[in-house]
Design an enzyme around this catalytic site. Structure first.
Site, PDB file in Angstrom:
ATOM      1  N   ASP A  49       0.856  -1.194   0.000  1.00 50.80           N
ATOM      2  CA  ASP A  49       0.000   0.000   0.000  1.00 50.80           C
ATOM      3  C   ASP A  49       0.889   1.239   0.000  1.00 50.80           C
ATOM      4  OD1 ASP A  49      -3.222   0.513   0.935  1.00 50.80           O
ATOM      5  OD2 ASP A  49      -1.819   2.197   1.094  1.00 50.80           O
TER       6      ASP A  49
ATOM      7  N   HIS B  79     -10.962  -7.056 -13.495  1.00 56.61           N
ATOM      8  CA  HIS B  79     -11.620  -5.920 -12.849  1.00 56.61           C
ATOM      9  C   HIS B  79     -12.965  -6.334 -12.257  1.00 56.61           C
ATOM     10  CE1 HIS B  79     -12.616  -1.746 -12.016  1.00 56.61           C
ATOM     11  NE2 HIS B  79     -13.842  -2.066 -12.405  1.00 56.61           N
TER      12      HIS B  79
ATOM     13  N   HIS C 296      -7.064  -5.904   1.982  1.00 56.81           N
ATOM     14  CA  HIS C 296      -5.932  -5.358   2.746  1.00 56.81           C
ATOM     15  C   HIS C 296      -5.395  -6.442   3.670  1.00 56.81           C
ATOM     16  CE1 HIS C 296      -6.823  -0.913   2.161  1.00 56.81           C
ATOM     17  NE2 HIS C 296      -8.006  -1.412   1.886  1.00 56.81           N
TER      18      HIS C 296
ATOM     19  N   HIS D 130     -10.148  -5.199  -3.610  1.00 57.62           N
ATOM     20  CA  HIS D 130      -8.830  -5.441  -3.016  1.00 57.62           C
ATOM     21  C   HIS D 130      -8.996  -5.846  -1.566  1.00 57.62           C
ATOM     22  CE1 HIS D 130      -9.856  -1.174  -2.660  1.00 57.62           C
ATOM     23  NE2 HIS D 130      -9.246  -1.199  -1.479  1.00 57.62           N
TER      24      HIS D 130
END
Ligand code: AMP
Ligand code: ZN
Length: 113
Positions: A31, A47, A101, A99
Site C-alpha cells: 500500500d 476488474h 488489505h 482489493h
C-alpha cells in the site's frame, strides 16, 4: 479490464507498484500509504469493482489464501494480522477495484474505527 481503473493500470504495469506476489489470477503490492508495518493489497487481475459485484468464489478464495501466504512470508503469521475488504461509502472504499488489505506487524484494536 477498465481503462481508467488505478489497479487495472497496476495490473497492466502502466503504474509502478512494489509487487510482493504475482500469479495468473492475483497480484499483491505494498500500500502506498501504509497503516501498519506490513500493509499489502491483494487484488484479482480481472476488474471487479467491489465485493458487491463479486460472483467468483474461487477468486475470493484465492485472494484470501494469497494474503495468508504473504503473511507467512512477511513474518506476521504467528504474531497475527488482519484482512479487510472495504465496500462502498460507509467502509471508506476509495479504489473501486476489489482489493483485500493485509495488515500486520503491530497491535490492532477492535472494533476498528
Ligand atoms: P480502500 O480505501 O479500501 O479503497 O483502499 C485503497 C487503498 O489503496 C488505500 O489504502 C490507498 O493507500 C491505496 N492506494 C492508492 N493508490 C495506490 C497506489 N498507486 N499504489 C498502492 N496503493 C495505493
Ligand atoms: Zn480495475
Amino acid at each position: 479490464m477498465a481503462d481508467d481503473c488505478l489497479f487495472c493500470r497496476i495490473v497492466r504495469k502502466e503504474i509502478p507498484a512494489k509487487l510482493v506476489l504475482e500469479n495468473e489470477h492475483v497480484m499483491a503490492f505494498r500500500d502506498i500509504n501504509p497503516q501498519a508495518p506490513v500493509h499489502v493489497l491483494v487484488i484479482p487481475r480481472e476488474h471487479v469493482a467491489s465485493l458487491n459485484e463479486a460472483t467468483d468464489s474461487e477468486m475470493i478464495g484465492r485472494l484470501t489464501l494469497a494474503a495468508a501466504e504473504i503473511a507467512k512470508r512477511e513474518g506476521v503469521a504467528e504474531s497475527g494480522y488482519r484482512t479487510v475488504i472495504n465496500t462502498n461509502r460507509d467502509a471508506g472504499q476509495t479504489v473501486f477495484h476489489l482489493h483485500l488489505h493485509l495488515l500486520g506487524g503491530r497491535d490492532m484494536r477492535w472494533p476498528p474505527g
